[in-house]
Design a protein around this motif. Structure first.
Motif, PDB file in Angstrom:
ATOM      1  N   ARG A 108      -4.421   8.966   1.889  1.00 40.41           N
ATOM      2  CA  ARG A 108      -4.752   7.615   2.332  1.00 40.41           C
ATOM      3  C   ARG A 108      -4.254   7.342   3.748  1.00 40.41           C
ATOM      4  NH1 ARG A 108      -3.307   2.087  -0.940  1.00 40.41           N
ATOM      5  NH2 ARG A 108      -4.914   0.807  -0.006  1.00 40.41           N
TER       6      ARG A 108
ATOM      7  N   ARG B 213       0.832  -1.209   0.000  1.00 35.36           N
ATOM      8  CA  ARG B 213       0.000   0.000   0.000  1.00 35.36           C
ATOM      9  C   ARG B 213       0.863   1.254   0.000  1.00 35.36           C
ATOM     10  NH1 ARG B 213      -4.264   0.102   4.542  1.00 35.36           N
ATOM     11  NH2 ARG B 213      -2.532  -0.762   5.675  1.00 35.36           N
TER      12      ARG B 213
ATOM     13  N   ARG C 157      -3.113   8.972  -2.468  1.00 36.15           N
ATOM     14  CA  ARG C 157      -3.646   7.957  -3.380  1.00 36.15           C
ATOM     15  C   ARG C 157      -4.207   8.684  -4.592  1.00 36.15           C
ATOM     16  NH1 ARG C 157      -5.137   2.176  -2.800  1.00 36.15           N
ATOM     17  NH2 ARG C 157      -4.820   1.871  -5.009  1.00 36.15           N
TER      18      ARG C 157
END
Length: 163
Positions: A85, A57, A79
């Motif tokens: 994010r 991520r 993001r």
């Protein structure tokens, strides 16, 4: 409390940062969110730093690292062009402007990428921080994290005035 920290700096995320950022992530949740989330909720949330998915991520987003004297003390990720994010700061430097420096940088990057606004799904702990920066609540959310329900608030800030 009254101690002055050395000047922080920003740098891009590197794959070898993952273990240290996972430690910052868990320390931040464990020590800063206790008034807003139960121990069971905190534990479920902290488990997101386990395994390879956490690093994936971080790598998938534009992730910035805040450092003091070369050591990471916080991080934030963008993001796409318009969504914050993650934003996590080590509890030892909480309240010293690290989160503000990270969000300032993400706001500038988002604006530079053509974003008209920026959104964030702010934890109950972070909602006040974002509100002070001009983000307004759009909706409340209940999300499932490792079989536990956690609440957050989608917040939005228009970037047009800054450009």
């Amino acid at each position: 409390m009254g101690q002055t920290l050395p000047k922080p700096a920003l740098r891009p995320f590197l794959p070898e940062d993952v273990p240290l950022l996972a430690a910052i992530f868990t320390a931040s949740i464990e020590e800063l969110t206790g008034e807003d989330y139960s121990e069971v909720q905190q534990q479920a949330w902290m488990e997101l730093a386990e395994g390879e998915e956490f690093g994936k991520r971080l790598a998938a987003d534009l992730t910035l690292i805040a450092t003091i004297e070369g050591s990471p003390v916080g991080f934030a990720s963008l993001r796409g062009n318009d969504h914050i994010r993650m934003l996590y700061v080590h509890p030892a430097v909480s309240g010293h402007g690290i989160a503000s420096m990270l969000v300032d940088a993400l706001e500038k990057l988002a604006g530079g990428r053509g974003a008209q606004s920026l959104t964030v799904d702010a934890s109950d702990t972070a909602e006040g921080f974002f509100a002070k920066r001009g983000y307004t609540a759009q909706q409340r959310n209940s999300i499932t994290v490792n079989d536990e329900w956690l609440a957050n608030t989608t917040m939005k800030k228009t970037l047009g005035a800054a450009r």
